[in-house]
Structures are given as structure tokens and as C-alpha cells.
Design a protein around this motif. Structure first.
Motif, PDB file in Angstrom:
ATOM      1  N   ILE A 123      -5.076   6.865  -5.583  1.00 25.04           N
ATOM      2  CA  ILE A 123      -3.618   6.891  -4.939  1.00 25.04           C
ATOM      3  C   ILE A 123      -3.566   7.344  -3.655  1.00 25.04           C
ATOM      4  O   ILE A 123      -4.905   7.765  -3.085  1.00 25.04           O
ATOM      5  N   ASP A 124      -3.201   7.011  -2.643  1.00 23.48           N
ATOM      6  CA  ASP A 124      -3.643   7.772  -1.368  1.00 23.48           C
ATOM      7  C   ASP A 124      -2.685   8.906  -1.047  1.00 23.48           C
ATOM      8  O   ASP A 124      -1.943   9.470  -2.074  1.00 23.48           O
ATOM      9  N   LEU A 125      -3.052  10.355  -0.518  1.00 24.25           N
ATOM     10  CA  LEU A 125      -2.337  10.749   0.176  1.00 24.25           C
ATOM     11  C   LEU A 125      -1.711  11.231   1.064  1.00 24.25           C
ATOM     12  O   LEU A 125      -2.384  10.074   1.760  1.00 24.25           O
ATOM     13  N   PRO A 126      -0.787  12.273   2.047  1.00 24.57           N
ATOM     14  CA  PRO A 126      -0.842  12.199   3.270  1.00 24.57           C
ATOM     15  C   PRO A 126      -1.710  12.823   3.778  1.00 24.57           C
ATOM     16  O   PRO A 126      -1.685  11.659   5.420  1.00 24.57           O
ATOM     17  N   LYS A 180      -5.926   7.106   2.744  1.00 26.54           N
ATOM     18  CA  LYS A 180      -6.444   6.624   1.688  1.00 26.54           C
ATOM     19  C   LYS A 180      -6.851   7.140   0.925  1.00 26.54           C
ATOM     20  O   LYS A 180      -8.426   7.705   1.022  1.00 26.54           O
ATOM     21  N   GLU A 226       0.934  -1.296  -0.007  1.00 27.71           N
ATOM     22  CA  GLU A 226      -0.129   0.270   0.130  1.00 27.71           C
ATOM     23  C   GLU A 226       0.906   1.215  -0.024  1.00 27.71           C
ATOM     24  O   GLU A 226       0.741   2.459  -0.561  1.00 27.71           O
ATOM     25  N   GLU A 227       1.966   1.173   0.435  1.00 30.27           N
ATOM     26  CA  GLU A 227       2.930   1.847   0.879  1.00 30.27           C
ATOM     27  C   GLU A 227       3.435   2.862  -0.470  1.00 30.27           C
ATOM     28  O   GLU A 227       4.047   3.800  -0.909  1.00 30.27           O
ATOM     29  N   SER A 228       3.530   2.377  -1.539  1.00 29.09           N
ATOM     30  CA  SER A 228       3.419   2.587  -3.266  1.00 29.09           C
ATOM     31  C   SER A 228       2.494   3.174  -4.168  1.00 29.09           C
ATOM     32  O   SER A 228       2.282   3.815  -5.007  1.00 29.09           O
ATOM     33  N   LYS A 229       1.055   2.779  -3.173  1.00 27.16           N
ATOM     34  CA  LYS A 229      -0.157   3.775  -3.771  1.00 27.16           C
ATOM     35  C   LYS A 229       0.177   5.142  -3.422  1.00 27.16           C
ATOM     36  O   LYS A 229      -0.977   5.808  -3.192  1.00 27.16           O
ATOM     37  N   ASN A 230       0.797   5.687  -3.734  1.00 27.32           N
ATOM     38  CA  ASN A 230       1.302   7.554  -3.283  1.00 27.32           C
ATOM     39  C   ASN A 230       1.813   8.390  -4.554  1.00 27.32           C
ATOM     40  O   ASN A 230       1.337   7.517  -5.695  1.00 27.32           O
ATOM     41  N   GLY A 231       1.695   9.592  -4.480  1.00 25.09           N
ATOM     42  CA  GLY A 231       1.696   9.898  -5.310  1.00 25.09           C
ATOM     43  C   GLY A 231       3.296  10.295  -6.449  1.00 25.09           C
ATOM     44  O   GLY A 231       3.286  10.177  -8.058  1.00 25.09           O
ATOM     45  N   GLN A 232       4.145   9.921  -5.242  1.00 23.71           N
ATOM     46  CA  GLN A 232       5.819   9.124  -5.904  1.00 23.71           C
ATOM     47  C   GLN A 232       5.438   8.271  -7.523  1.00 23.71           C
ATOM     48  O   GLN A 232       5.968   8.451  -8.073  1.00 23.71           O
TER      49      GLN A 232
END
Ligand code: NAD
Ligand code: GLY
Length: 344
Positions: A145-148, A151, A73-79
Motif C-alpha cells: 500500500i502507499d503511505l503519505p 508509493k 490509486e488513492e484507495s491503495k492506502n492505510g485506511q
């Protein structure tokens, strides 16, 4: 092989059966004008199924590009999302090309959101490899995607052109991840289908995979046809999620989503006792899913809602009345603590 047709802002088929990944290239040839295909996958799934998928695409004379990100899940981000968009640009994908999401819900949500936004939308195929993705996230077009801040806070409704569910891929799933998906399967039985629930009660983890996945997809198809954009009936899919989210967050995400949903469904069954409450709890236990939490009502409430959301609003609780029938119950936030307490 079973086929379920989904009718939403875009109509498409969900194919469910053994060995389907090897037909991926033919489907893309038939359905699109693609020259290039970008397969998005994670670091666990690609080593297992990359070769099959690459061969299937190359046999159909498609040029294959692969974007593999670290699983989780940590990869489902803006980066990761921006890196994927840059990769698509570097590969020269055009609007007539195609993206394939090969993996679980994380891969599907990330690749789907990239497909929705790259060049304002290019075709994509969901190839789910977890039970959760097969019965839920690959169907219905929710991408994110998740944001800081939380989710799934950036996303789009964007339907795939095809869902190719190769049931053989479930054979390599770690048992605990399979079990997590079972919580969502049981959820469909509680919400909509007594016969499905009875089958699960009877067979436990050894349920008949292809017919059960097909039935869940049919049920999701019906929900999406009625409420594609999540303004009413689709909210019922949140059964167990309101309390479950509190459990998941209070545990610092050490309790997985599926297990938190199982606890949430058991809690709501205790809070609103009905003729089938015990059946719900026993079925979850039969699958080895947890049904209790050690967190207090106060702690769960804190994790469910920040202080600024804690007064004046209502939340929609999904309440099972009997197996196959649930209601959406708007509930004042002020009443939540005592309802959680009753479910512990
Ligand atoms: P996931 O994609 O992280 O997969 C779980 C784990 O299983 C990962 O480590 C993955 O590498 C591994 N894996 C996947 N397939 C495998 C296989 N066949 N063999 C061995 N290992 C395999 O998580 P998930 O549980 O599939 O999905 C959770 C995500 O789905 C969350 O981000 C959630 O927000 C999202 N979701 C989206 C929707 C939607 O409608 N879009 C619905 C529900 C959940
Ligand atoms: N999994 C929730 C939805 O698709 O609406």
C-alpha cells in the motif's frame, strides 16, 4: 488456455485464457479447504465481473463476501487496508479461507498485502483484469500500500496460490489503460526478447493477446525464480522507471504510470544511444505512447530525488544495449542531471 508455473518461496500456476473466471470456484475447492471467500474488487471492476465471480463461487458452494473500494490509486492506502482487515474479521475468515483479488494492480497490491498480514497470512488468488496486472503485478508476490510519504512504502513479498488471468476481461478496459499496460509489455521485449519485440513492432495495439501475455508471464517467472526478493536481476524490471518516476511526479501524477515509463524508456534510449535506440522509440510511438516530456532536467531530478538523497549515492540505471539485452549500470547521483539532459 496457457499455463505458466512459477517457482518461488511458494510454487503456483498462472492460467491465461478466455472465460477463466467461471472456473474460479472449482479451483478454490481443489486447492484449499476454504468455506468462505472474500472477493476484493474496485468500483469499476465489480459491476462488470461481480456476477460471474459470485456465480462461480456459489456454484462451488462457497460462502461469498465482497469488499468493494472506490477505484483508483488513492484507495491503495492505510485506511482502505485497515477497513479491509476489519471486514475480514467481521466475516469470520480463518486461515483456511481465501481472498480473491479481482481487478488491476491497485486491487492486487491491496488485497495481496491484506492476505499477507491478516492472521499472519491467508491464501489468496490474483484475478488480474488490466494488461499491467496480467503481465506484471499479479505475478511475483510483491504486495503493498502507499503511505503519505510515497508509493508502495508498506508491503510484503507474499506469493498467491494461483493467478487466474481471464483475457476476456481486457475487452472492457478503456483504451488508454490498455495502452498503459502496453508500455510494460514493450519493456519485456526490450529487456529480454527480440522476437516478442518484433511481434509488437509489427502488430502494434492489435498484437496477439494470449501468446503475448503468456510470454511476458514466462519472462517474469524467470526473473522471480532468479531473484524473488529484488536484490539483483529483478531490478531490470525498472527499465524506464527511474526517469519515468520523475516525469510522473513532476506532472503531479497527471501523466499515468505507463505513459511515464514509456517516456522514461525513450529517454534512456536517447541517453545511451545504441543500434536499437530508434527501434525502441518508434515502437513506443506505434502504440500511441509518448516519448518526450516538456520538463527540464533540473525539474525531473528534483522530483526523482529529494535534496537529502541528491549527493553521495548511486542509482541503478537499466540501460538497453540491444533489443533483448540490458545492463544494470550503477550511476553516481551527481551524474544524473547530465544523463537526463542527454535523454530529453
Ligand atoms: P488499477 O488497478 O487502478 O486499474 C486501472 C483502472 O482500470 C482502474 O480505474 C480500474 O477500475 C480499471 N479497470 C481495471 N480492470 C478493468 C476492466 N477489465 N475493465 C474496465 N476497467 C477496468 O491500475 P493498474 O494500472 O492495473 O495497476 C497500477 C498499480 O499496480 C499501481 O498501484 C502500481 O504500484 C501497482 N504495480 C504493482 C506491481 C507489483 O509487482 N506488485 C507491479 C507494477 C505495478
Ligand atoms: N514490477 C516490478 C517487480 O515485480 O519487481
Amino acid at each position: 488456455m496457457n499455463t505458466v508455473s512459477v517457482h518461488a518461496s511458494r510454487s503456483y500456476e498462472v492460467l491465461i485464457g478466455s472465460g477463466l473466471l467461471s472456473s474460479l470456484g472449482q479451483h478454490i475447492r481443489t486447492m484449499t479447504k476454504a468455506d468462505r471467500v472474500c472477493v476484493v474488487s474496485d468500483s469499476n471492476v465489480w459491476p462488470l465481473y461481480g456476477k460471474t465471480v459470485t456465480e462461480a463461487l456459489e456454484t462451488a458452494e462457497l460462502s461469498v463476501h465482497t469488499f468493494v473500494f472506490p477505484a483508483g490509486e488513492e484507495s491503495k492506502n492505510g485506511q482502505t487496508y485497515l477497513a479491509l482487515l476489519s471486514f475480514l474479521t467481521d466475516c469470520g475468515l480463518t486461515r483456511s479461507d481465501c481472498i480473491v483479488a479481482l481487478g488491476g494492480g491497485v486491487t492486487g497490491d491491496l488485497a495481496g498485502f491484506a492476505a499477507a498480514t491478516y492472521l499472519r497470512g491467508i491464501p489468496y488468488i490474483q484475478a488480474p483484469t488490466t494488461l499491467l496486472a496480467a503481465v506484471d503485478s499479479s505475478v511475483g508476490g510483491k504486495t503493498a500500500i502507499d503511505l503519505p510519504g510515497g508509493k508502495n512504502l508498506a508491503g510484503a513479498f507474499y506469493q498467491p496460490i494461483l493467478v487466474l488471468c481471464d483475457t476476456d476481461t481486457l475487452n472492457t478496459l478503456p483504451t488508454e489503460i490498455f495502452r498503459d499496460g502496453c508500455a510494460e509489455v514493450i519493456k519485456y521485449g526490450i529487456l529480454y526478447d527480440d522476437a516478442l519485440f518484433a511481434h509488437l513492432e509489427h502488430h502494434g495495439l492489435a498484437f496477439d493477446r494470449e501468446p503475448v501475455i503468456t510470454r511476458c508471464v514466462e519472462l517474469k517467472r524467470d526473473v522471480v525464480a532468479e531473484d524473488e526478493f529484488d536484490r539483483g536481476a529483478r531490478m531490470k524490471l525498472n527499465l524506464g522507471h527511474t526517469f519515468g518516476h520523475g516525469v510522473e511526479a513532476a506532472s503531479g501524477y497527471r501523466v499515468s504510470h505507463g505513459k511515464a515509463v514509456a517516456i522514461g524508456m525513450a529517454m534512456v534510449a536517447r541517453t545511451f544511444p545504441g543500434p536499437d535506440s530508434l527501434r525502441i522509440i518508434h515502437c513506443l510511438e506505434r502504440f500511441g505512447l509518448p516519448v518526450t516530456t516538456h520538463h527540464s532536467a533540473e525539474t525531473l531530478l528534483q522530483y526523482m530525488y529529494s535534496d537529502k538523497k541528491r549527493s553521495g549515492g548511486t542509482v541503478s540505471l537499466i540501460v538497453p544495449r540491444e533489443i533483448g539485452r540490458c545492463d544494470i549500470v550503477p550511476t553516481p547521483v551527481e551524474e544524473l542531471k547530465s544523463l537526463i539532459q542527454a535523454g530529453l
